[in-house]
Design a protein around this motif. Structure first.
Motif, PDB file in Angstrom:
ATOM      1  N   GLN A   4       0.824  -1.208   0.000  1.00  0.00           N
ATOM      2  CA  GLN A   4       0.000   0.000   0.000  1.00  0.00           C
ATOM      3  C   GLN A   4       0.858   1.259   0.000  1.00  0.00           C
ATOM      4  O   GLN A   4       0.546   2.232  -0.672  1.00  0.00           O
ATOM      5  CB  GLN A   4      -0.950   0.004   1.200  1.00  0.00           C
ATOM      6  N   GLY A   8       0.942   3.830  -3.017  1.00  0.00           N
ATOM      7  CA  GLY A   8       0.621   5.212  -2.682  1.00  0.00           C
ATOM      8  C   GLY A   8       1.684   6.174  -3.175  1.00  0.00           C
ATOM      9  O   GLY A   8       1.369   7.233  -3.729  1.00  0.00           O
ATOM     10  N   ASP A  11       1.345   6.485  -6.961  1.00  0.00           N
ATOM     11  CA  ASP A  11       0.204   7.320  -7.333  1.00  0.00           C
ATOM     12  C   ASP A  11       0.497   8.796  -7.096  1.00  0.00           C
ATOM     13  O   ASP A  11       0.120   9.648  -7.908  1.00  0.00           O
ATOM     14  CB  ASP A  11      -1.047   6.923  -6.546  1.00  0.00           C
ATOM     15  N   LYS A  12       1.167   9.096  -5.988  1.00  0.00           N
ATOM     16  CA  LYS A  12       1.517  10.490  -5.695  1.00  0.00           C
ATOM     17  C   LYS A  12       2.458  11.044  -6.764  1.00  0.00           C
ATOM     18  O   LYS A  12       2.282  12.174  -7.233  1.00  0.00           O
ATOM     19  CB  LYS A  12       2.187  10.608  -4.331  1.00  0.00           C
ATOM     20  N   GLU A  33      -6.919  15.453 -12.979  1.00  0.00           N
ATOM     21  CA  GLU A  33      -6.555  14.033 -12.860  1.00  0.00           C
ATOM     22  C   GLU A  33      -5.344  13.883 -11.944  1.00  0.00           C
ATOM     23  O   GLU A  33      -5.278  12.950 -11.138  1.00  0.00           O
ATOM     24  CB  GLU A  33      -6.236  13.441 -14.225  1.00  0.00           C
ATOM     25  N   MET A  36      -6.366  14.216  -8.389  1.00  0.00           N
ATOM     26  CA  MET A  36      -7.077  13.010  -7.950  1.00  0.00           C
ATOM     27  C   MET A  36      -6.093  11.867  -7.685  1.00  0.00           C
ATOM     28  O   MET A  36      -6.238  11.127  -6.711  1.00  0.00           O
ATOM     29  CB  MET A  36      -8.110  12.575  -8.995  1.00  0.00           C
ATOM     30  N   ASP A  37      -5.092  11.720  -8.546  1.00  0.00           N
ATOM     31  CA  ASP A  37      -4.091  10.672  -8.340  1.00  0.00           C
ATOM     32  C   ASP A  37      -3.310  10.918  -7.050  1.00  0.00           C
ATOM     33  O   ASP A  37      -3.000   9.975  -6.314  1.00  0.00           O
ATOM     34  CB  ASP A  37      -3.122  10.595  -9.523  1.00  0.00           C
ATOM     35  N   LYS A  40      -5.509   9.904  -4.239  1.00  0.00           N
ATOM     36  CA  LYS A  40      -5.563   8.437  -4.171  1.00  0.00           C
ATOM     37  C   LYS A  40      -4.291   7.895  -3.526  1.00  0.00           C
ATOM     38  O   LYS A  40      -4.343   6.969  -2.711  1.00  0.00           O
ATOM     39  CB  LYS A  40      -5.752   7.863  -5.575  1.00  0.00           C
ATOM     40  N   ALA A  43      -4.478   8.374   0.168  1.00  0.00           N
ATOM     41  CA  ALA A  43      -5.389   7.393   0.767  1.00  0.00           C
ATOM     42  C   ALA A  43      -4.720   6.022   0.889  1.00  0.00           C
ATOM     43  O   ALA A  43      -4.858   5.341   1.911  1.00  0.00           O
ATOM     44  CB  ALA A  43      -6.656   7.287  -0.065  1.00  0.00           C
ATOM     45  N   ARG A  44      -3.991   5.621  -0.143  1.00  0.00           N
ATOM     46  CA  ARG A  44      -3.296   4.327  -0.078  1.00  0.00           C
ATOM     47  C   ARG A  44      -2.222   4.331   1.007  1.00  0.00           C
ATOM     48  O   ARG A  44      -2.047   3.339   1.718  1.00  0.00           O
ATOM     49  CB  ARG A  44      -2.656   3.989  -1.423  1.00  0.00           C
TER      50      ARG A  44
END
Length: 59
Positions: A4, A8, A11-12, A33, A36-37, A40, A43-44
């Motif tokens: 995770q 994460g 994604d960052k 976008e 949002m990534d 996300k 969050a991960r």
């Protein structure tokens, strides 16, 4: 560090690149976008922190 946290961080990074590219080109959709990534990815990372805390508490 578990999956995770790694996902994460990826994604960052992807979100930061999209956000920067969107700012450079004036593409609001790409910039959104990217944001949002990044969210996300946060969050991960938080999910990974929760998993780590759960593992530590069971030891």
């Amino acid at each position: 560090m578990d999956k995770q946290h790694v996902k994460g961080a990826m994604d960052k990074a992807k979100g930061a690149m999209k956000d920067a590219a969107g700012k450079l080109t004036g593409d609001a959709k790409l910039q959104a976008e990217g944001k949002m990534d990044k969210a996300k990815g946060d969050a991960r990372s938080a999910a990974g922190d929760i998993k780590d805390a759960a593992r530590k508490s069971t030891r």
